[in-house]
Design a protein around this motif. Structure first.
Motif, PDB file in Angstrom:
ATOM      1  N   SER A 144      73.832  42.615  34.355  1.00 57.97           N
ATOM      2  CA  SER A 144      73.345  41.269  34.069  1.00 57.97           C
ATOM      3  C   SER A 144      71.863  41.203  34.368  1.00 57.97           C
ATOM      4  O   SER A 144      71.339  41.953  35.208  1.00 57.97           O
ATOM      5  CB  SER A 144      74.095  40.241  34.920  1.00 57.97           C
ATOM      6  OG  SER A 144      73.503  38.954  34.831  1.00 57.97           O
ATOM      7  N   LEU A 145      71.198  40.267  33.714  1.00 58.81           N
ATOM      8  CA  LEU A 145      69.814  39.965  34.067  1.00 58.81           C
ATOM      9  C   LEU A 145      69.718  39.565  35.534  1.00 58.81           C
ATOM     10  O   LEU A 145      68.699  39.809  36.193  1.00 58.81           O
ATOM     11  CB  LEU A 145      69.300  38.838  33.170  1.00 58.81           C
ATOM     12  CG  LEU A 145      67.811  38.506  33.213  1.00 58.81           C
ATOM     13  CD1 LEU A 145      66.968  39.707  32.801  1.00 58.81           C
ATOM     14  CD2 LEU A 145      67.511  37.308  32.318  1.00 58.81           C
ATOM     15  N   ALA A 146      70.791  38.974  36.068  1.00 59.59           N
ATOM     16  CA  ALA A 146      70.825  38.583  37.484  1.00 59.59           C
ATOM     17  C   ALA A 146      70.664  39.780  38.409  1.00 59.59           C
ATOM     18  O   ALA A 146      70.281  39.620  39.572  1.00 59.59           O
ATOM     19  CB  ALA A 146      72.134  37.862  37.800  1.00 59.59           C
ATOM     20  N   GLY A 147      70.948  40.984  37.909  1.00 57.88           N
ATOM     21  CA  GLY A 147      70.786  42.173  38.738  1.00 57.88           C
ATOM     22  C   GLY A 147      69.347  42.478  39.104  1.00 57.88           C
ATOM     23  O   GLY A 147      69.093  43.261  40.017  1.00 57.88           O
ATOM     24  N   PHE A 148      68.400  41.850  38.413  1.00 63.26           N
ATOM     25  CA  PHE A 148      66.980  42.022  38.721  1.00 63.26           C
ATOM     26  C   PHE A 148      66.444  40.888  39.599  1.00 63.26           C
ATOM     27  O   PHE A 148      65.285  40.920  40.006  1.00 63.26           O
ATOM     28  CB  PHE A 148      66.162  42.069  37.433  1.00 63.26           C
ATOM     29  CG  PHE A 148      66.570  43.168  36.491  1.00 63.26           C
ATOM     30  CD1 PHE A 148      66.229  44.485  36.760  1.00 63.26           C
ATOM     31  CD2 PHE A 148      67.298  42.884  35.353  1.00 63.26           C
ATOM     32  CE1 PHE A 148      66.602  45.514  35.893  1.00 63.26           C
ATOM     33  CE2 PHE A 148      67.676  43.890  34.477  1.00 63.26           C
ATOM     34  CZ  PHE A 148      67.324  45.203  34.751  1.00 63.26           C
TER      35      PHE A 148
END
Length: 270
Positions: A144-148
């Protein structure tokens, strides 16, 4: 339908809806047989029947709750019982918890970690030796983009779990690329699936500008193409790529403050 040894088998977790169903359709269209797994057997069987009829492939359903201990075993046993092996693994199953960490029962948090971290690692660990022995295989981990992004209130474990999937994919690539295994972490942003409905945040997600949303099919095609090209980390959509760059290059204090403000409405509190 009799399985053909000439057709590769794709194992897709979380295949009953959303991105998992889109992965199943995409691989069926590419001539892959399918093992579809999720908790909702009726949906899996309906999708398996649809794709078998439409593409002349074998698709079968294996119901499983990946939050359980050694949840991967019944799936792998069902595949082995058919005399098959996994050529493509799509680790897609997942959910999120919008409430605060301690306000959510630990069993629910544990199920989250089992589903999003332990099960994907266990499945990869089980299928990689065969892929190496046969000289090739493919793994797509849905991150996910949330991983960044830094952590914020609500969805307490989600960024960490997705960050692990990114790093895990990079490590597997470093270890197994030369042995023919292509590993990709796909990192989507807002995607039209049933994900938000499952955690009661759909009404909040609906407030996000439509231009920032992508279809599950777009994300899936981007992921498969990237995997075929040997790309390890792929972020679908220019707007998500820009967001990831800002998360990386802007001062971390500024990023943390912005993420906390932006994510506050998705935190359902205690």
């Amino acid at each position: 339908m009799t399985a053909s040894p000439k057709r590769p088998l794709a194992l897709v977790t979380g295949a009953s809806s959303g991105m998992g169903a889109a992965f199943a359709r995409a691989y069926a269209a590419r001539g892959h047989d399918l093992c579809l797994t999720a908790r909702r057997l009726d949906r899996l069987e309906a999708l398996a029947a649809e794709l078998s009829a439409a593409h002349g492939i074998e698709a079968f359903a294996v119901p499983a709750d990946l939050g359980g201990f050694e949840a991967e075993r019944p799936i792998l046993d069902a595949i082995a019982a058919r005399g098959r092996h996994v050529d493509v693994l799509v680790n897609n199953a997942g959910f999120s918890i919008p409430q605060s960490f301690a306000a959510t029962p630990w069993l629910r948090q544990r199920d989250f970690l089992m589903t999003l971290v332990v099960a994907p690692c266990a499945l990869a660990h089980a299928v990689i030796p065969g892929m190496v022995e046969r000289g090739g295989g493919k793994i797509i981990n849905v991150a996910s983009l949330a991983g960044f992004a830094p952590g914020a209130a609500g969805h307490s474990l989600y960024p960490g779990a997705k960050s692990l999937m990114i790093k895990f994919s990079q490590a597997l690539d470093a270890e197994y690329r030369a042995k023919g295994v292509a590993v990709t972490a796909v990192c989507p942003g807002f995607t039209r699936t049933g994900f938000a409905e499952a955690n009661d945040t759909q009404h909040l997600m609906d407030e996000a500008p439509r231009m920032f949303w992508q279809s599950a099919e777009t994300v899936v095609e981007t992921a498969i193409r990237a995997n075929e090209l040997g790309r390890v980390v792929v972020i679908p959509g220019w707007h998500n790529q820009l967001a990831a760059a800002l998360l990386h290059y802007l001062p971390q204090g500024l990023v943390a403050a912005a993420v906390r403000r932006g994510s506050a409405k998705y935190h359902l509190g205690d």
